[in-house]
Design a protein around this motif. Sequence first.
Motif, PDB file in Angstrom:
ATOM      1  N   LEU A 149       0.814  -1.207   0.000  1.00 16.70           N
ATOM      2  CA  LEU A 149       0.000   0.000   0.000  1.00 16.70           C
ATOM      3  C   LEU A 149       0.854   1.266   0.000  1.00 16.70           C
ATOM      4  O   LEU A 149       0.662   2.171  -0.801  1.00 16.70           O
ATOM      5  N   LYS A 150       1.818   1.290   0.920  1.00 11.86           N
ATOM      6  CA  LYS A 150       2.608   2.500   1.082  1.00 11.86           C
ATOM      7  C   LYS A 150       3.413   2.808  -0.185  1.00 11.86           C
ATOM      8  O   LYS A 150       3.413   3.920  -0.689  1.00 11.86           O
ATOM      9  N   GLU A 151       4.047   1.755  -0.672  1.00  9.64           N
ATOM     10  CA  GLU A 151       4.857   1.915  -1.870  1.00  9.64           C
ATOM     11  C   GLU A 151       4.010   2.457  -3.022  1.00  9.64           C
ATOM     12  O   GLU A 151       4.403   3.368  -3.730  1.00  9.64           O
ATOM     13  N   ASN A 152       2.806   1.867  -3.176  1.00  9.26           N
ATOM     14  CA  ASN A 152       1.925   2.283  -4.258  1.00  9.26           C
ATOM     15  C   ASN A 152       1.538   3.743  -4.129  1.00  9.26           C
ATOM     16  O   ASN A 152       1.462   4.459  -5.109  1.00  9.26           O
ATOM     17  N   THR A 153       1.272   4.140  -2.891  1.00  9.40           N
ATOM     18  CA  THR A 153       0.866   5.523  -2.674  1.00  9.40           C
ATOM     19  C   THR A 153       2.002   6.465  -3.066  1.00  9.40           C
ATOM     20  O   THR A 153       1.778   7.487  -3.718  1.00  9.40           O
ATOM     21  N   THR A 154       3.222   6.089  -2.684  1.00  8.83           N
ATOM     22  CA  THR A 154       4.362   6.936  -3.037  1.00  8.83           C
ATOM     23  C   THR A 154       4.489   7.030  -4.549  1.00  8.83           C
ATOM     24  O   THR A 154       4.683   8.120  -5.109  1.00  8.83           O
ATOM     25  N   GLU A 155       4.322   5.891  -5.221  1.00  8.91           N
ATOM     26  CA  GLU A 155       4.468   5.902  -6.668  1.00  8.91           C
ATOM     27  C   GLU A 155       3.374   6.748  -7.314  1.00  8.91           C
ATOM     28  O   GLU A 155       3.611   7.489  -8.253  1.00  8.91           O
ATOM     29  N   ARG A 156       2.165   6.629  -6.770  1.00 11.48           N
ATOM     30  CA  ARG A 156       1.046   7.416  -7.289  1.00 11.48           C
ATOM     31  C   ARG A 156       1.350   8.896  -7.192  1.00 11.48           C
ATOM     32  O   ARG A 156       1.118   9.661  -8.106  1.00 11.48           O
ATOM     33  N   ASN A 157       1.892   9.275  -6.036  1.00 10.07           N
ATOM     34  CA  ASN A 157       2.209  10.684  -5.845  1.00 10.07           C
ATOM     35  C   ASN A 157       3.268  11.139  -6.842  1.00 10.07           C
ATOM     36  O   ASN A 157       3.172  12.228  -7.398  1.00 10.07           O
ATOM     37  N   ARG A 158       4.243  10.243  -7.059  1.00 11.97           N
ATOM     38  CA  ARG A 158       5.288  10.587  -8.022  1.00 11.97           C
ATOM     39  C   ARG A 158       4.690  10.839  -9.404  1.00 11.97           C
ATOM     40  O   ARG A 158       4.994  11.821 -10.062  1.00 11.97           O
ATOM     41  N   VAL A 159       3.796   9.931  -9.803  1.00  9.86           N
ATOM     42  CA  VAL A 159       3.174  10.063 -11.123  1.00  9.86           C
ATOM     43  C   VAL A 159       2.339  11.335 -11.189  1.00  9.86           C
ATOM     44  O   VAL A 159       2.387  12.088 -12.156  1.00  9.86           O
ATOM     45  N   LEU A 160       1.590  11.590 -10.109  1.00 10.45           N
ATOM     46  CA  LEU A 160       0.724  12.766 -10.084  1.00 10.45           C
ATOM     47  C   LEU A 160       1.554  14.035 -10.231  1.00 10.45           C
ATOM     48  O   LEU A 160       1.292  14.875 -11.092  1.00 10.45           O
TER      49      LEU A 160
ATOM     50  N   GLY B 237      -7.396   7.664 -14.430  1.00 10.04           N
ATOM     51  CA  GLY B 237      -7.610   6.526 -13.538  1.00 10.04           C
ATOM     52  C   GLY B 237      -9.096   6.276 -13.399  1.00 10.04           C
ATOM     53  O   GLY B 237      -9.793   7.041 -12.743  1.00 10.04           O
ATOM     54  N   LEU B 238      -9.595   5.227 -14.045  1.00  6.16           N
ATOM     55  CA  LEU B 238     -11.040   4.952 -14.045  1.00  6.16           C
ATOM     56  C   LEU B 238     -11.578   4.879 -12.614  1.00  6.16           C
ATOM     57  O   LEU B 238     -10.954   4.286 -11.749  1.00  6.16           O
ATOM     58  N   GLY B 239     -12.714   5.475 -12.400  1.00  2.36           N
ATOM     59  CA  GLY B 239     -13.349   5.378 -11.100  1.00  2.36           C
ATOM     60  C   GLY B 239     -12.923   6.461 -10.136  1.00  2.36           C
ATOM     61  O   GLY B 239     -13.297   6.456  -8.976  1.00  2.36           O
ATOM     62  N   ASN B 240     -12.148   7.412 -10.635  1.00  2.08           N
ATOM     63  CA  ASN B 240     -11.617   8.442  -9.766  1.00  2.08           C
ATOM     64  C   ASN B 240     -12.028   9.800 -10.332  1.00  2.08           C
ATOM     65  O   ASN B 240     -11.511  10.236 -11.360  1.00  2.08           O
TER      66      ASN B 240
ATOM     67  N   LEU C 271      -1.452   0.390 -22.095  1.00  4.90           N
ATOM     68  CA  LEU C 271      -0.312  -0.533 -22.136  1.00  4.90           C
ATOM     69  C   LEU C 271       0.617  -0.336 -20.947  1.00  4.90           C
ATOM     70  O   LEU C 271       1.050  -1.291 -20.309  1.00  4.90           O
ATOM     71  N   LEU C 272       0.929   0.933 -20.653  1.00  9.00           N
ATOM     72  CA  LEU C 272       1.998   1.210 -19.696  1.00  9.00           C
ATOM     73  C   LEU C 272       1.501   1.445 -18.272  1.00  9.00           C
ATOM     74  O   LEU C 272       2.180   1.139 -17.306  1.00  9.00           O
ATOM     75  N   ARG C 273       0.332   2.064 -18.132  1.00 17.50           N
ATOM     76  CA  ARG C 273      -0.135   2.371 -16.790  1.00 17.50           C
ATOM     77  C   ARG C 273      -1.654   2.252 -16.741  1.00 17.50           C
ATOM     78  O   ARG C 273      -2.387   3.241 -16.680  1.00 17.50           O
ATOM     79  N   PRO C 274      -2.142   1.005 -16.795  1.00 16.09           N
ATOM     80  CA  PRO C 274      -3.587   0.793 -16.923  1.00 16.09           C
ATOM     81  C   PRO C 274      -4.395   1.409 -15.782  1.00 16.09           C
ATOM     82  O   PRO C 274      -5.577   1.670 -15.948  1.00 16.09           O
ATOM     83  N   GLN C 275      -3.783   1.654 -14.654  1.00 11.27           N
ATOM     84  CA  GLN C 275      -4.559   2.260 -13.564  1.00 11.27           C
ATOM     85  C   GLN C 275      -4.683   3.765 -13.739  1.00 11.27           C
ATOM     86  O   GLN C 275      -5.319   4.437 -12.934  1.00 11.27           O
ATOM     87  N   GLY C 276      -4.058   4.335 -14.768  1.00 12.90           N
ATOM     88  CA  GLY C 276      -4.174   5.762 -15.022  1.00 12.90           C
ATOM     89  C   GLY C 276      -3.234   6.565 -14.156  1.00 12.90           C
ATOM     90  O   GLY C 276      -2.480   6.018 -13.347  1.00 12.90           O
ATOM     91  N   LEU C 277      -3.288   7.891 -14.333  1.00 13.70           N
ATOM     92  CA  LEU C 277      -2.362   8.751 -13.596  1.00 13.70           C
ATOM     93  C   LEU C 277      -2.648   8.733 -12.099  1.00 13.70           C
ATOM     94  O   LEU C 277      -1.750   8.640 -11.290  1.00 13.70           O
TER      95      LEU C 277
END
Lengths: 328, 392
Positions: free
Chosen positions: A5-16, A267-270, A313-319
């Motif tokens: 969870l934590k790692e994903n959140t950090t990565e999400r923030n980076r992408v954002l 990011g679908l659903g967001n 292809l590269l980031r199916p969960q979106g930004l």
Amino acid sequence: MNLNLKENTTERNRVLWGTVAFVALLIALTVSIKGSTGLQWILSGLTVGSIYSLVAIGFSIIYASTRVINFAQGEFSMLGGLLLYSLCTKAGLPVPVGFLLAVIIVTLIGAGFERTAIHHLRGQSVITMIIVTIGFSIFLRAIALWSWGSNPLPIASFSGDKSVRFLGASLVPQNLWVFGFTAVMVILVFLFFNRTLVGKGMRAAAANPDAASMVGVSTSMSSLIAWALAAAIGAAAGIIIAPITMPSYGIGTMLGLKGFTAAVLGGLGNAPGAVVGGLVLGVLEKVAGGALPQGYSGYTDALAFLILILVLLLRPQGLLGKPEGIKV
Amino acid sequence: MLKTRMRAKPVVVVLALLLVLSLAVYGCGKKKITSEEPYKIGAVLSLSGPNAPLGQPEERSLKLLQKQINAEGGINGHRVTFIIEDDMSDPAKASTAIAKLITQDNVAAVIGSSGTGTTLAMAPIAEREKVAQVCCAAGTKITQPVNKWIFRTPPTDSMAIEKVLQYLKSNLKVSKIAILHDANAFGVGGADELTAKAPGKGVEIVTRESYGSTDVDMTTQLTKIKDTPAQALVVWGTNPGPAIITKNMQQLGIKIPFVGSHGIANKKFIELAGPAGNGVVFPAGRMLIPSSIPADSEWRKSVDEFIKDYKAAYNADPDTFAGHGWDAGLIITDAMKTANTDRVQLRSQIEKTKDLAGIGGVFTYSPTNHDGLDVNDLIMVKVDNGAWTEVK
């Protein structure tokens, strides 16, 4: 529970932040190189981007609560615009009344479709429901073609057409309506899903239907509310943009595809993601249209779909989307 | 029994009256229908789908023409029947429809279709079956190079382009223009031809931009055009793109003249553009402004009559598409007077059409020219406070 969870959140923030920085850089570059011309491209991009965002929010609401991608979302906007034409331009009702009536009619259509088709497909695969929404979109287009003909229809701007100058670029009042409405919508939708019991329940129902029903959330009611809400927002969006787009029966197809691209990008659903996705897409299209050599600005649609393919292809969960499995 | 007979009575009276009336009507005409066998002409039109605004008025005109010809005794004693098929604006359906008309209905000639794509889809079948095809579509490709079996009624895109160039040079007296065109077949075709022909007329194209058919904001392209020395903007597209462009130009304060294509020669454009459309100039058939046709000519007479009859029958003004449909029917039925229903002879007779006054203009075909009209059949029209005026 997902341990990453934590790692994903950090990565999400980076992408954002990466996205925000990229867009800011793009805007800064465009404006500094092209001056007021560049600013005009950005404003134009934000206008079409807001339109994409509004459609994308509809995709997100239904996806967030039911995991269904509603390919008739653009048709809700098309119906909103065409109904406004009949109610206001033809029947002479004041715009606020026509607005309300058109939104109510489309909401009933959306809710009616959910009850008659989607509801009976419970337990079927999500793909089945998605294909049914494609059928529904074709049906709505045919009805619109039959009722309003194939010509685009004129709708007067809400506050006139006198342009407003802004640092050498210009806007018409309808652009401001679109910006304002998009901002209000994203805030309302975000609050609904994150601060109200009904909204939270709907997200729970999507994430884990069994667990949600055990604590008293009705998945059936949740799906109905999502469809009604998405139809209402779609119709309202179609009405706000109608003076700019000049609606016709076929306008929902492109709106739907662009809105879907924006929703996937964000990011679908967001819902906030949908708005970011829409604005990024709009600005990219218009800056690309401006920067491309002469003659190619009409082909920026290809860019939108190139982005769609790359994101899938590269980031199916979106930004802004969380990878599947850690929703809620 | 008695009751039944009594009920039957009014029917008999009405029938008898109708018989007497119809005899009286036929008695008035010079010619009479003498044969039971009708002369059949097929028509493939886009009655639904995106091209429905073209196909529907075309169909109405053909029905009107059929009624008028038959009321005047038909052709050489034969009743005329137009068998009309809907291609739904779909090329595949158009080719199925023409095959059905030729093989099953055994028509003598075929009208259609409304759009360029559907027309081109029909062409190979008309050619293979050796049946004349008279189309209502404007695409240059249809008659260039000349296909022995295909004729057309509307002015071509090339004629419209020639007219626009004449206007830029002689009326506006500009030498530098910008083009903004739809990225679809119509827009690209028009822009390519303009680009090719402009230098020959002493007009330089300083920039050429395009937009997607579903785009809703063209300010990006317009800002680029604003930064060039263009003295006029030529916009090649159909509704709603050009209407959006007039609004965007107003928003940006761009004041150079807007010259459109014949794709906006309709009331819809005026409605969509509103006050922003004021001053827009475009090429169109003279039927749009009948007073532009010489008052004592055959052409003016047929246009005036057509407008009157069409209005009486449908309670609506005919548009240019109605005119294209009428002309297609007129050209075939006129040739039938000589050739009757022999398909090959009918084709040769259509090719011999000379100085036939229709609605779009005065038609003359030849083995090397299947267009029928020329650039003089067009005028430049200006949008003036929601109405059209001729630019002289």
